[in-house]
Design a protein around this motif. Structure first.
Motif, mmCIF file in Angstrom:
data_model
loop_
_atom_site.group_PDB
_atom_site.id
_atom_site.type_symbol
_atom_site.label_atom_id
_atom_site.label_comp_id
_atom_site.label_asym_id
_atom_site.label_seq_id
_atom_site.Cartn_x
_atom_site.Cartn_y
_atom_site.Cartn_z
ATOM 1 N N TRP A 1 -5.456 -3.900 0.921
ATOM 2 C CA TRP A 1 -6.390 -3.374 1.929
ATOM 3 C C TRP A 1 -7.071 -4.493 2.678
ATOM 4 O O TRP A 1 -7.257 -4.424 3.896
ATOM 5 C CB TRP A 1 -7.433 -2.464 1.267
ATOM 6 N N HIS B 1 1.262 4.066 -2.948
ATOM 7 C CA HIS B 1 0.959 5.467 -2.693
ATOM 8 C C HIS B 1 2.170 6.369 -2.926
ATOM 9 O O HIS B 1 2.014 7.493 -3.405
ATOM 10 C CB HIS B 1 0.465 5.645 -1.251
ATOM 11 N N LEU C 1 0.836 -1.206 0.000
ATOM 12 C CA LEU C 1 0.000 0.000 0.000
ATOM 13 C C LEU C 1 0.866 1.250 0.000
ATOM 14 O O LEU C 1 0.654 2.176 -0.788
ATOM 15 C CB LEU C 1 -0.925 0.000 1.221
ATOM 16 N N VAL C 2 1.852 1.269 0.895
ATOM 17 C CA VAL C 2 2.721 2.452 0.950
ATOM 18 C C VAL C 2 3.488 2.592 -0.358
ATOM 19 O O VAL C 2 3.649 3.693 -0.890
ATOM 20 C CB VAL C 2 3.683 2.359 2.150
ATOM 21 N N TYR D 1 -3.520 -3.520 -5.002
ATOM 22 C CA TYR D 1 -3.935 -2.457 -4.079
ATOM 23 C C TYR D 1 -5.185 -2.873 -3.300
ATOM 24 O O TYR D 1 -5.220 -2.779 -2.069
ATOM 25 C CB TYR D 1 -4.196 -1.171 -4.866
#
Lengths: 537, 206, 99
Positions: A210, A186, A182-183, A206
């Protein structure tokens, strides 16, 4: 071709770092090496799980005891389930191909937290050993099924604690992988790579990440509670102490249903990469696929109760879960529609990954439609806990995730190893495997409809025919597996050198050499305004 | 490896660290979330027993611990401010106050549990099994699990803050590289938020 | 490298005074919640106590955890996670409320 760079010493397979040999791999923070570590560990565990499955099928060749007694059979399906779910299909595509490809597809040099990434793999290994220790030590192999249902999970005399604790550690590994991805998505997209230009595989990773992040802790705490009940006798789910065993099922499935989407979303992502490449055509409905990915991730969270129709839930909850289950089928159908539409008028290049992708769509549709039979309240009561359920989720979990894993393996193999496999043998392997798969699982639909319950080592004489076919199917499938794996293992070492972009793909991983250099890119790429992951002419 | 290690040093992205910490906090929230679901279901099923059992708990100790945690949350937040102002002494001082408050919280918790044990209340104790209703057994089971898990998080938080303090002292965490202390603070606030919910659910709703 | 640019984004420095104000507010809320639950309100006790807890945690999230000064996507994520949890508990109660 950048031959100057291709032949250099610094590709990720060959570079020499601080450590040499094996240590250079198991202590490497390079995302590509970690991806391969996962590949090797998962392949090892897969062979164990597959052997257990094969043994179960052999047991069911004839009614009565064939090679094992009831208790051994219970232990076998438990360990088969724990291994296949927690160690293979959940980490499967994200940990292997996500690790290998995500940073490259984003135009980054590595994931956001490389050391954490290595820690995830170590936790995975620790979890594997913990679970396996349950087999070797203590009063007997766990026999609860992979679901560890209360109250049996704290009543059984078998050695359940290491298995539960191992599953917890595997979950932690999965959480950290999700967090890292996720990081990475982003923060590490290269300049110009907007969210609407991400390859669809990245989008599915992605959504998956989550779910890994939010759902896994729920099952984590639930497993801790099972352990606490076993060790300290704390009353949580024990009906004798006022607990509600159905609450255990709620919490377990709050994770384990979304976990199904952890398995299938990246699988869909890989197919969404393969189909446009082998049609040489822009993917149909790019944004619709993104929307359906996120819809699956979100709505998939809300439907856990359809595993519990016969457990004693309220009628209201049953209606609700059934309705939402039907709704969650829509985004999956959208994806299938988009894949098929991408093929339409494409210049199709029939190669091994394409065969796998097409057969994925075929088995996934059978799996998905049979899921609706189970999602509907009236029919569910009829086939609940029968072989029908086993057939359904093997069509999804093995047919879906497994076929996509092999599709991805044959698609990215030349990129990962820098060598090409023998295409003829790969096609033969696929065909044998596909036939075996259909023969193995299709009869179970019929057997389940006729009323053969799952999880029994024995069955009535009337089910004999279907079971013989199924067991023969398992042998064919394993033959296919052996062909596929032998071909890949051989080719990884001795196959002809692969080109940089053998399939003429458009995503970023095809712009680096095969195998990719140590840090993927000499210079961080910049995506132009009119560039995109599927811009074929 | 040498080369990549070099890059890791260069690669400092405060926002990535922060987002990473937030994501980890989300995981922790759902870890406790599972327990809150269990609590609410059992409270719904046994309203009277939960009411009765909660009266057994000492509101004073609970309130005291709440105040301690709230103050410690403020001091660690202030520590970040002083680090950004390049005031190393204040940073260390405020972090130390946080750690001390956290330790006092744990001591209180120790005595609180000790009193329960001396009353014969612990998971699976004969006193509980013989004299208590099922609802009360569930309440105390959850009480020990949830406050115990929370105390474990206090300990983890203290360790992270201690590591951050060492790094501040060595000078590797400073105004331009404050992520570690900020993340330690975020984690500590998470522990605080969870307690903000645990306190009324166990001590107040009697 | 553009990464070094990203890490140099300016931090908002929160003054001590604001933290002290928030702490005082939190303490007042804590004692009010103790006060309100000591009054016999029947089933509203739970709702009251939880309302105070929600306000308190909101203050901690927004000020102590700096959400006020964070980028919108981080705020969105936090809101999303809390929403997911609330939805989960509501769905669970579809079973228990109607059993």
């Amino acid at each position: 071709m950048h031959t100057s760079h291709a032949e250099n010493e610094a590709n990720y397979l060959k570079y020499k770092g601080k450590y040499k040999g094996l240590l250079g791999w198991i202590l490497s923070t390079d995302h590509k090496r970690i991806g391969l570590l996962y590949l090797y560990s998962i392949a090892t565990m897969f062979s164990v799980g597959a052997l257990l499955g094969l043994a179960m099928k052999f047991e069911l060749l004839a009614p009565g005891k064939t090679i094992m007694d009831a208790q051994t059979y219970n232990a076998t399906f438990t360990v088969h389930g724990v291994i296949m779910i927690f160690m293979i299909v959940i980490p499967g595509l994200p940990a292997v191909f996500g690790n290998f490809l995500l940073p490259i597809m984003l135009g980054a040099k590595d994931v956001a937290f490389p050391k954490l990434n290595l820690l995830s793999w170590w936790l995975y290994v620790a979890g594997v050993f913990l679970v396996l220790s349950a087999l070797l030590f203590g009063p007997g192999t766990p026999d609860t099924g992979w679901t560890f249902y209360a109250p049996y999970s704290f009543k059984t005399g078998t050695n359940l604690l290491p298995a539960v604790f191992g599953a917890f550690v595997l979950g932690f590994s999965s959480i950290l992988t999700g967090l890292n991805f996720l990081v990475t998505i982003h923060r590490l997209r290269c300049p110009g790579l907007k969210w609407t230009k991400l390859p669809l595989f990245v989008w599915t990773i992605y959504g998956t990440a989550w779910i890994q992040l939010l759902a896994t802790p729920v099952v984590g705490i639930t497993l801790v509670l099972i352990a606490l009940e076993r060790i300290f006798g704390v009353g949580v789910f024990d009906p004798a102490l006022g607990g509600d065993p159905i609450l255990y099922q709620h919490l377990f499935w709050i994770y384990s249903h979304p976990a199904v989407y952890i398995m299938i979303l990246p699988a869909m992502g890989a197919i969404s990469e393969i189909i446009p490449t082998f049609s040489q055509k822009h993917i149909f409905g790019y944004k619709a696929i993104i929307a359906s990915t996120m819809a699956i991730a979100f709505v998939g969270w809300l439907v856990w109760g359809h595993h519990m129709y016969t457990a004693g839930m309220s009628g209201t909850a049953q209606y609700y879960f059934s309705l939402l289950t039907f709704i969650v089928a829509i985004p999956s159908a959208i994806k299938v529609f988009n894949w098929i539409s991408t093929l339409y008028k494409g210049s199709i290049n029939v190669q091994t990954p394409f065969y796998w992708a097409i057969s994925f769509i075929f088995v996934f549709m059978i799996g998905g439609l049979s899921g609706l039979v189970l999602g509907s309240l009236a029919t569910n009561i009829y086939v609940h806990d029968t072989a029908f359920v086993v057939a359904h989720f093997h069509y999804i979990v093995f047919g879906g995730t497994g076929f996509s894993f092999f599709a991805a393996m044959h698609y990215w193999f030349p990129k990962i190893f820098g060598r090409m496999y023998d295409k003829a043998w790969a096609n033969i392997g696929w065909l044998v495997f596909f036939i075996g798969f259909l023969a193995l699982y299709s009869p179970m639909f019929y057997l389940g409809m006729m009323g053969m319950p799952r999880r029994y080592y024995d069955y009535l004489e009337e089910f004999h025919g279907g079971n013989i076919l199924s067991t023969f199917g398992s042998w064919i499938m394993v033959t296919g597996l052996i062909i596929i794996i032998t071909n890949l293992v051989r080719s990884a070492r001795r196959g002809p050198k692969a080109e940089m972009n053998p399939w003429h793909g458009k995503t970023l991983e095809w712009t680096v050499t095969s195998p990719p250099p140590l840090e993927n890119f000499d210079e961080i790429p910049v995506i132009a305004e009119d560039d995109g992951p599927y811009n074929y002419k | 490896m040498e080369k990549s290690a070099h890059i890791e040093h260069e690669h400092y992205d405060a926002e990535a660290s922060k987002v990473g910490m937030w994501l980890f906090i989300f995981t922790e929230l759902l870890l406790f979330g599972g327990l809150f679901i269990i609590y609410s279901v059992y409270r719904f099923m046994n309203p009277d027993a939960f009411h009765l059992a909660a009266e057994e708990l000492d509101t004073f100790i609970g309130a005291l611990n709440t105040v301690l945690l709230l103050i410690s949350s403020m001091t660690i937040a202030m520590a970040t401010t002083s680090l950004q102002k390049n005031n190393k002494l204040h940073t260390l001082l405020l972090s130390t106050v946080t750690v001390i408050l956290g330790l006092v919280f744990l001591v209180n918790k120790y005595f609180e549990w000790g009193i329960k044990f001396s009353h014969g209340i612990w998971p699976g104790s004969p006193h509980m099994m013989e004299t208590m209703s099922q609802g009360e057994i569930l309440f105390f089971g959850l009480y020990f699990i949830m406050t115990g898990l929370h105390a474990l998080h206090i300990i983890i938080g203290l360790v992270i803050i201690a590591v951050a303090m060492v790094r501040v002292n060595k000078g590797t965490v400073h105004a331009n590289r404050a992520a570690l202390l900020e993340n330690a603070g975020l984690y500590w606030h998470l522990v605080d938020v969870i307690w903000i919910f645990l306190f009324p659910l166990f001590y107040l709703i009697t | 490298m553009n990464l070094s640019v990203m890490s140099n984004e300016k931090h908002h420095i929160v003054p001590y005074r604001l933290y002290i104000i928030i702490l005082l507010a939190l303490l007042v809320l804590t004692f009010s919640s103790i006060g309100i639950t000591s009054i016999e309100l029947g089933k509203f006790t739970v709702a009251g106590a939880l309302l105070f807890a929600v306000i308190k945690s909101y203050l901690v999230l927004v000020y102590f955890m700096h959400l006020k000064y964070d980028k919108p996507y981080i705020k969105l994520m936090v809101a999303f996670v809390f929403a997911v949890f609330v939805v989960t508990i509501v769905i669970t109660f579809l079973d228990y409320l109607y059993r």
